[in-house]
Scaffold this active site. Structure first.
Site, PDB file in Angstrom:
ATOM      1  N   TYR A 250       3.201   0.512   8.162  1.00 16.16           N
ATOM      2  CA  TYR A 250       2.403   1.528   8.168  1.00 16.16           C
ATOM      3  C   TYR A 250       1.128   1.039   7.523  1.00 16.16           C
ATOM      4  O   TYR A 250       1.047   0.350   6.366  1.00 16.16           O
ATOM      5  CB  TYR A 250       2.951   2.862   7.796  1.00 16.16           C
ATOM      6  CG  TYR A 250       1.942   3.945   7.410  1.00 16.16           C
ATOM      7  CD1 TYR A 250       1.672   4.664   8.273  1.00 16.16           C
ATOM      8  CD2 TYR A 250       0.968   3.892   6.402  1.00 16.16           C
ATOM      9  CE1 TYR A 250       0.673   5.910   8.022  1.00 16.16           C
ATOM     10  CE2 TYR A 250       0.116   4.836   6.013  1.00 16.16           C
ATOM     11  CZ  TYR A 250      -0.267   5.810   7.102  1.00 16.16           C
ATOM     12  OH  TYR A 250      -1.062   6.915   6.843  1.00 16.16           O
TER      13      TYR A 250
ATOM     14  N   GLU B 104      -5.295   5.435  10.968  1.00 14.66           N
ATOM     15  CA  GLU B 104      -4.105   5.345  10.900  1.00 14.66           C
ATOM     16  C   GLU B 104      -3.281   4.723  11.955  1.00 14.66           C
ATOM     17  O   GLU B 104      -3.292   4.982  13.117  1.00 14.66           O
ATOM     18  CB  GLU B 104      -3.659   6.752  10.619  1.00 14.66           C
ATOM     19  CG  GLU B 104      -1.929   6.518  10.391  1.00 14.66           C
ATOM     20  CD  GLU B 104      -1.325   8.106  10.004  1.00 14.66           C
ATOM     21  OE1 GLU B 104      -0.969   8.529   8.830  1.00 14.66           O
ATOM     22  OE2 GLU B 104      -1.428   8.859  11.238  1.00 14.66           O
TER      23      GLU B 104
END
Length: 398
Positions: free
Chosen positions: A118, A206
């Protein structure tokens, strides 16, 4: 301004970020043609069909599925297109899927195992620096990692005056446990990702997941991008990326009238001039036993036109039982705001919810007199406690 995954990936590609390739489609037939073109471009024989909505958690809601042939591409695309996709971020009402992304399968077998990470880039307002947030726990909700394994979330703060330094990109790659070619690829990925975020004046990038493929390539499998509305004047081509179908209709209408509006779930509509005053007004509503139905900032130059537009937007919310107008007359005089309220009220007509107007500042007494003598069902207040009492009073009889 939020944009779709496929749009975010196009921006990333321009800055040298490797992405999972894909083509969009609006119908099942277009999806098949997109899959054929994708095979020609990438050699992939399996495809990932991904719903394009402004929300995360699409896979858990059934909006991301694997197709192993063209027949399955058509079948799955037909199922996803037109569905009301419900995720944690959409709320129970869900979002209508109008477009799908036909993406290449990047989880192919190879010499080393694939690994999901991530990574995001945002502004940390406390430090006044940009920050890259990253973890080895990719492919799942970052909130779950924060709740159960907060020690696995790492941060690298970047001084905007000097930008991302080489040692910082290497530190991130080390922090993700990479070595060899994968390490070098991650350094390139981080450098390009930060450059994309910085030069597009974005509020957030993101990527979840960032994938290390079986042949040690690093690429963005997903892309959630929020562009800064205040910087769009420097990026006029980004304006065309806006999809108003993904936004609340009232918020779209408000933006067309240059009003800052955010719909909430309460029963008291509020109209103010200034974000700080708006937050205080929402507190007043809650302390009075109500719940704010919206955030609405009409700006410093409130007049009859902006007040009317604000009224119309708030009144379209069926949950609104009362409206509190809280204006500080600094740039604008209170008597002008009062006249604007009266004029807007008369123009709209048949307003069936009680309205409380609290005016403070330049010509506040004159403004209150105009409201009180208007003959309309509008109550005036001068002090915050008076406004709170009025709200409590009207809610008790609503």
């Amino acid at each position: 301004m939020n944009i779709h995954e496929y749009q975010g990936k196009e921006i990333l590609k321009k800055y040298g970020v490797r992405v999972q390739e894909g083509l969009t489609a609006d119908t099942a037939e277009e999806a098949v043609e997109a899959a054929k073109k994708l095979t020609e471009q990438t050699g992939t024989s399996w495809y990932v069909i991904k719903a394009q909505i402004h929300a995360g958690g699409r896979g858990k809601g059934g909006g991301v599925k694997l197709a192993k042939n063209l027949e399955q591409v058509k079948e799955i695309a037909g199922q996803i297109l037109g569905m009301q996709l419900v995720t944690k971020q959409t709320g129970p009402e869900g979002r209508l899927v109008n477009k799908v992304l036909i993406a290449q399968d990047v989880y192919y077998p190879g010499e080393s195992p694939t690994k999901e990470f991530y990574m995001s880039v945002v502004l940390d307002r406390t430090s006044g620096k940009n920050v890259i947030i990253y973890t080895t726990e990719g492919g799942v909700d970052i909130e779950e990692v924060a709740d159960h394994h907060p020690e696995k979330i790492l941060k690298e703060f970047i001084d905007p005056a000097v930008g991302l330094q080489g040692f910082q990109a290497r530190k991130i790659a080390f922090g993700l446990g990479l070595s060899g070619d994968a390490f070098k690829e991650m350094v390139k990925f981080v450098t390009a990702l930060y450059k994309a975020y910085d030069e597009t004046d974005s509020a957030m990038f993101e990527i979840n997941p960032v994938l290390k493929t079986s042949d040690n390539k690093i690429l963005a499998v997903d892309a959630k991008v929020t562009l800064d509305d205040n910087a769009l004047f420097r990026h006029k081509d980004f304006v065309a990326l806006r999809d108003t179908n993904e936004e609340d209709p009232l918020e779209v209408e408000a933006s067309e009238s240059n009003l800052n509006y955010v719909k909430l779930d309460g029963n008291v509509g509020c109209m103010v001039n200034g974000a700080g005053l708006a937050m205080a007004t929402m507190d007043i509503i809650k302390l009075s036993g109500g719940e704010p139905a919206n955030f609405l900032d009409v700006g410093g130059g409130a007049n009859a036109q902006t007040v009317e537009a604000g009224f119309r937007i708030i009144l379209k919310d069926p949950n609104v039982k009362a409206i509190l107008i809280n204006i500080f007359g600094g740039i604008v005089r209170c008597d002008r705001v009062a006249n604007g309220v009266v004029e807007a009220y008369k123009k709209i007509g048949d307003i069936r919810v009680p309205i409380i107007v609290r005016l403070q500042g330049t010509n506040a007494e004159e403004g209150a007199r105009i409201i009180d003598e208007s003959g309309l069902k509008v109550k005036s207040a001068t002090l915050l406690k008076d406004a709170a009492a009025r709200v409590k009073e009207v809610l008790a009889t609503a």
